[in-house]
Design a protein around this motif. Structure first.
Motif, PDB file in Angstrom:
ATOM      1  N   GLY A 144       1.074  -1.467  -0.202  1.00 38.83           N
ATOM      2  CA  GLY A 144      -0.050  -0.158  -0.249  1.00 38.83           C
ATOM      3  C   GLY A 144       1.078   1.762  -0.114  1.00 38.83           C
ATOM      4  N   SER A 145       2.000   1.219   0.863  1.00 35.52           N
ATOM      5  CA  SER A 145       2.351   2.423   0.347  1.00 35.52           C
ATOM      6  C   SER A 145       3.362   2.888  -0.247  1.00 35.52           C
ATOM      7  CB  SER A 145       3.445   2.442   2.341  1.00 35.52           C
ATOM      8  OG  SER A 145       5.094   1.228   1.662  1.00 35.52           O
ATOM      9  N   LYS A 146       3.861   1.619  -1.352  1.00 32.89           N
ATOM     10  CA  LYS A 146       4.297   2.220  -2.344  1.00 32.89           C
ATOM     11  C   LYS A 146       3.559   2.384  -3.596  1.00 32.89           C
ATOM     12  CE  LYS A 146       8.925   0.249  -1.204  1.00 32.89           C
ATOM     13  NZ  LYS A 146       8.171  -0.415   0.004  1.00 32.89           N
ATOM     14  N   LEU A 147       2.642   1.577  -3.653  1.00 28.44           N
ATOM     15  CA  LEU A 147       1.421   2.600  -4.389  1.00 28.44           C
ATOM     16  C   LEU A 147       1.191   3.538  -4.474  1.00 28.44           C
ATOM     17  CD1 LEU A 147      -0.268  -1.084  -4.941  1.00 28.44           C
ATOM     18  CD2 LEU A 147       0.524   0.240  -6.265  1.00 28.44           C
ATOM     19  N   ARG A 148       1.335   3.835  -2.851  1.00 31.67           N
ATOM     20  CA  ARG A 148       0.747   5.145  -2.567  1.00 31.67           C
ATOM     21  C   ARG A 148       1.900   6.713  -2.528  1.00 31.67           C
ATOM     22  NH1 ARG A 148      -2.225   2.509   1.904  1.00 31.67           N
ATOM     23  NH2 ARG A 148      -0.739   3.773   2.465  1.00 31.67           N
ATOM     24  N   SER A 149       2.896   5.730  -2.769  1.00 29.43           N
ATOM     25  CA  SER A 149       4.092   6.737  -3.554  1.00 29.43           C
ATOM     26  C   SER A 149       4.144   7.081  -5.274  1.00 29.43           C
ATOM     27  CB  SER A 149       5.394   5.870  -2.992  1.00 29.43           C
ATOM     28  OG  SER A 149       6.603   6.866  -4.149  1.00 29.43           O
ATOM     29  N   PHE A 174       7.903   6.020  -6.882  1.00 30.95           N
ATOM     30  CA  PHE A 174       7.150   4.661  -7.912  1.00 30.95           C
ATOM     31  C   PHE A 174       5.957   4.059  -8.374  1.00 30.95           C
ATOM     32  CE2 PHE A 174       4.842   0.053  -7.731  1.00 30.95           C
ATOM     33  CZ  PHE A 174       5.750  -0.360  -7.329  1.00 30.95           C
ATOM     34  N   VAL A 175       5.381   4.856  -8.790  1.00 38.22           N
ATOM     35  CA  VAL A 175       3.834   5.029  -9.713  1.00 38.22           C
ATOM     36  C   VAL A 175       4.292   5.557 -10.906  1.00 38.22           C
ATOM     37  CG1 VAL A 175       1.496   6.073 -10.405  1.00 38.22           C
ATOM     38  CG2 VAL A 175       2.103   4.683  -8.123  1.00 38.22           C
ATOM     39  N   ILE A 176       5.491   6.778 -10.503  1.00 38.29           N
ATOM     40  CA  ILE A 176       5.642   7.703 -12.307  1.00 38.29           C
ATOM     41  C   ILE A 176       6.498   6.906 -12.887  1.00 38.29           C
ATOM     42  CG2 ILE A 176       6.542   9.610 -12.706  1.00 38.29           C
ATOM     43  CD1 ILE A 176       4.700  11.630 -10.834  1.00 38.29           C
ATOM     44  N   SER A 177       7.717   6.510 -11.832  1.00 37.19           N
ATOM     45  CA  SER A 177       9.293   5.626 -12.641  1.00 37.19           C
ATOM     46  C   SER A 177       8.313   5.034 -12.970  1.00 37.19           C
ATOM     47  CB  SER A 177       9.988   5.659 -11.655  1.00 37.19           C
ATOM     48  OG  SER A 177       9.163   4.669 -10.259  1.00 37.19           O
ATOM     49  N   SER A 178       7.525   3.452 -12.639  1.00 33.92           N
ATOM     50  CA  SER A 178       6.875   2.483 -12.846  1.00 33.92           C
ATOM     51  C   SER A 178       6.703   2.271 -14.061  1.00 33.92           C
ATOM     52  CB  SER A 178       6.294   1.576 -11.754  1.00 33.92           C
ATOM     53  OG  SER A 178       6.470   1.418 -11.070  1.00 33.92           O
ATOM     54  N   ALA A 179       5.905   3.594 -14.404  1.00 35.27           N
ATOM     55  CA  ALA A 179       4.757   4.056 -15.261  1.00 35.27           C
ATOM     56  C   ALA A 179       6.275   4.691 -16.355  1.00 35.27           C
ATOM     57  CB  ALA A 179       4.044   5.427 -15.332  1.00 35.27           C
ATOM     58  N   ILE A 180       6.821   5.361 -16.310  1.00 30.50           N
ATOM     59  CA  ILE A 180       7.699   5.592 -17.421  1.00 30.50           C
ATOM     60  C   ILE A 180       8.257   4.064 -18.511  1.00 30.50           C
ATOM     61  CG2 ILE A 180       9.883   6.962 -17.288  1.00 30.50           C
ATOM     62  CD1 ILE A 180       9.708   8.723 -15.844  1.00 30.50           C
ATOM     63  N   LEU A 181       8.985   3.097 -17.013  1.00 31.73           N
ATOM     64  CA  LEU A 181       9.710   2.560 -17.319  1.00 31.73           C
ATOM     65  C   LEU A 181       8.750   1.710 -18.682  1.00 31.73           C
ATOM     66  CD1 LEU A 181      11.923  -0.044 -17.567  1.00 31.73           C
ATOM     67  CD2 LEU A 181      10.777  -0.603 -15.147  1.00 31.73           C
ATOM     68  N   MET A 182       7.664   1.027 -18.009  1.00 33.74           N
ATOM     69  CA  MET A 182       6.499   0.433 -18.447  1.00 33.74           C
ATOM     70  C   MET A 182       6.738   0.642 -20.363  1.00 33.74           C
ATOM     71  SD  MET A 182       6.132  -2.463 -16.866  1.00 33.74           S
ATOM     72  CE  MET A 182       6.144  -2.039 -14.745  1.00 33.74           C
ATOM     73  N   SER A 233      17.455  -2.927  -7.690  1.00 30.65           N
ATOM     74  CA  SER A 233      18.304  -2.027  -6.708  1.00 30.65           C
ATOM     75  C   SER A 233      17.367  -0.853  -6.405  1.00 30.65           C
ATOM     76  CB  SER A 233      18.967  -1.034  -7.924  1.00 30.65           C
ATOM     77  OG  SER A 233      18.831  -1.034  -8.657  1.00 30.65           O
ATOM     78  N   MET A 234      16.383  -0.979  -7.346  1.00 34.38           N
ATOM     79  CA  MET A 234      14.716  -0.365  -6.820  1.00 34.38           C
ATOM     80  C   MET A 234      13.942  -0.449  -5.481  1.00 34.38           C
ATOM     81  SD  MET A 234      11.587   1.065  -8.419  1.00 34.38           S
ATOM     82  CE  MET A 234      10.691  -0.193  -8.515  1.00 34.38           C
ATOM     83  N   PHE A 235      13.631  -2.059  -6.175  1.00 34.04           N
ATOM     84  CA  PHE A 235      12.925  -2.236  -4.881  1.00 34.04           C
ATOM     85  C   PHE A 235      14.040  -2.671  -3.529  1.00 34.04           C
ATOM     86  CE2 PHE A 235       9.934  -3.046  -7.613  1.00 34.04           C
ATOM     87  CZ  PHE A 235       8.660  -2.749  -7.129  1.00 34.04           C
ATOM     88  N   GLY A 236      15.139  -3.058  -3.234  1.00 36.12           N
ATOM     89  CA  GLY A 236      16.689  -3.139  -2.286  1.00 36.12           C
ATOM     90  C   GLY A 236      16.085  -2.274  -1.388  1.00 36.12           C
ATOM     91  N   GLY A 237      16.794  -1.040  -2.129  1.00 33.08           N
ATOM     92  CA  GLY A 237      17.104   0.274  -1.830  1.00 33.08           C
ATOM     93  C   GLY A 237      16.112   1.027  -0.978  1.00 33.08           C
ATOM     94  N   THR A 238      14.797   0.525  -1.769  1.00 28.24           N
ATOM     95  CA  THR A 238      13.278   1.146  -0.469  1.00 28.24           C
ATOM     96  C   THR A 238      13.065   0.605   0.901  1.00 28.24           C
ATOM     97  OG1 THR A 238      12.097   1.544  -2.909  1.00 28.24           O
ATOM     98  CG2 THR A 238      10.930   0.949  -0.857  1.00 28.24           C
ATOM     99  N   ILE A 239      13.249  -1.374   0.508  1.00 32.60           N
ATOM    100  CA  ILE A 239      13.582  -1.875   1.661  1.00 32.60           C
ATOM    101  C   ILE A 239      14.046  -1.422   2.770  1.00 32.60           C
ATOM    102  CG2 ILE A 239      14.021  -4.234   2.935  1.00 32.60           C
ATOM    103  CD1 ILE A 239      12.991  -5.604   0.148  1.00 32.60           C
ATOM    104  N   ALA A 240      15.585  -1.338   2.548  1.00 29.83           N
ATOM    105  CA  ALA A 240      16.527  -0.719   3.480  1.00 29.83           C
ATOM    106  C   ALA A 240      16.303   0.745   4.052  1.00 29.83           C
ATOM    107  CB  ALA A 240      18.011  -0.315   2.678  1.00 29.83           C
TER     108      ALA A 240
END
Length: 365
Positions: A24-29, A32-40, A163-170
């Motif tokens: 939930g916290s990632k989907l509200r970010s 995260f949403v913008i970077s994922s959309a750009i990648l897609m 790297s993105m999700f690993g850094g987010t977890i950290a």
């Protein structure tokens, strides 16, 4: 009058509650949403552009012998010239009358090889379901473009997601320690459930991105009529998804454990830099050595690089049937060991504030 005390959540329920919180916290970010959309969008544009570029290219003059014509009869955009022998095919290639010659080759994984003069067009190679053996009459320093493109694709997706999700977890772990939120969390859920929830939540998000990217590749190649290339990419992409799942769980567990050893955001790099290097190494290795069987072979059995190395070898048709299974078994075993070690570090370090916890101390308690 008495009221019943609510039952404490089970371990599974605790894990899922934490996972839901992470998702939930990632989907509200917005980031995260913008970077994922750009990648897609970039991925979709790249696949469609490459497909239309291949589909709209003019016919390529190709020499074929009687025993090799059957391999390319259904390949579009080829102008076939029948020759009697390999020698005659070589003469046409040297003279420039045809771009390449298609020759039967029992040693090739696809049954034929492509004979060129100084190079072979990547657009032509992309029309085949698998990469055939390439032979050059006048070889020059260069790279096989199709293999290079596949190497970049697997490498970039692995590097970006890990790297993105690993850094987010950290960052999440250190933020919870720094704000003392972790003390409230572990009063409600066990420490190991907190770690498991973080790993599972981010794994779900990472795998979601992988599935969306795979769907984009399928849709893009289908729309542009590149069904042969799609068939060649199907198995490597499927294996990449399986290897990435366990590889990401391994890295996510270690990122969370490493972050739990510090109490300030500015100190994260001191414990996670080695893991960041492990994420970056496969990306650079697969790009620089994508055509080196020895390096790819080693990469495919090293747990941290297997999610990139093994799918790349499968794409090149350079594996025996049992090799992906053996590599996956090694990766799973390493993943289990990393979870056990990571959980111990996480549990022993999470409530220790102030100075950085040394690795020996985190493992010895």
């Amino acid at each position: 009058m008495s009221t019943a005390t609510p039952a404490a959540p089970t371990t599974a329920q605790s894990v899922w509650l934490v996972a839901e919180r992470e998702i939930g916290s990632k989907l509200r970010s917005k980031a995260f949403v913008i970077s994922s959309a750009i990648l897609m969008l970039v991925s979709l544009a790249g696949v469609i552009w490459a497909g239309f570029a291949a589909g709209s290219s003019s016919e390529t003059p190709v020499a074929v012998t009687s025993d090799s014509a059957r391999y390319v009869e259904q390949v579009p955009n080829l102008e076939l010239t029948q020759v009697a022998s390999r020698g005659e095919a070589e003469e046409l290639v040297r003279a420039g009358d045809v771009d390449v010659a298609i020759l039967a080759d029992p040693a090739s994984p696809v049954g034929f090889s492509v004979l060129g003069d100084e190079g072979v067009s990547s657009t032509l190679l992309m029309q085949f379901a698998q990469v055939p053996t390439v032979e050059l009459l006048q070889p020059q320093d260069g790279v096989a473009a199709l293999g290079f493109i596949a190497a970049i694709g697997f490498g970039v997706v692995f590097l970006f997601a890990a790297s993105m999700f690993g850094g987010t977890i950290a960052q999440s772990v250190v933020e919870e320690k720094q704000t003392r939120v972790v003390e409230l969390l572990i009063s409600a859920v066990p420490v190991r459930a907190l770690l498991a929830g973080k790993v599972i939540g981010n794994t779900i998000l990472a795998m979601g991105q992988i599935f969306v990217l795979a769907a984009i590749a399928v849709v893009g190649l289908t729309v542009t009529g590149q069904t042969a290339l799609l068939q060649g990419l199907g198995a490597p992409i499927a294996w990449f998804g399986v290897f990435f799942l366990f590889g990401f769980v391994l890295l996510a567990s270690l990122f969370a454990a490493a972050a739990s050893m510090v109490s300030r955001q500015e100190d994260i790099g001191s414990t996670t830099t080695p893991l960041t290097m492990l994420v970056m190494a496969p990306y650079f290795l697969v790009i620089f050595f994508f055509d080196n069987p020895l390096v790819l072979g080693i990469m495919s059995y090293v747990p941290f690089s297997a999610p990139v190395g093994m799918p790349m070898r499968i794409f090149l048709g350079d594996t025996q049937w049992w090799e992906p299974l053996l590599s996956l078994a090694i990766l799973v075993a390493t993943c289990v060991a990393a979870i056990v070690v990571g959980a111990k570090i996480y549990q022993n370090s999470l409530l220790r504030m102030g100075a950085r916890v040394k690795l020996r101390e985190a493992l010895s308690r």
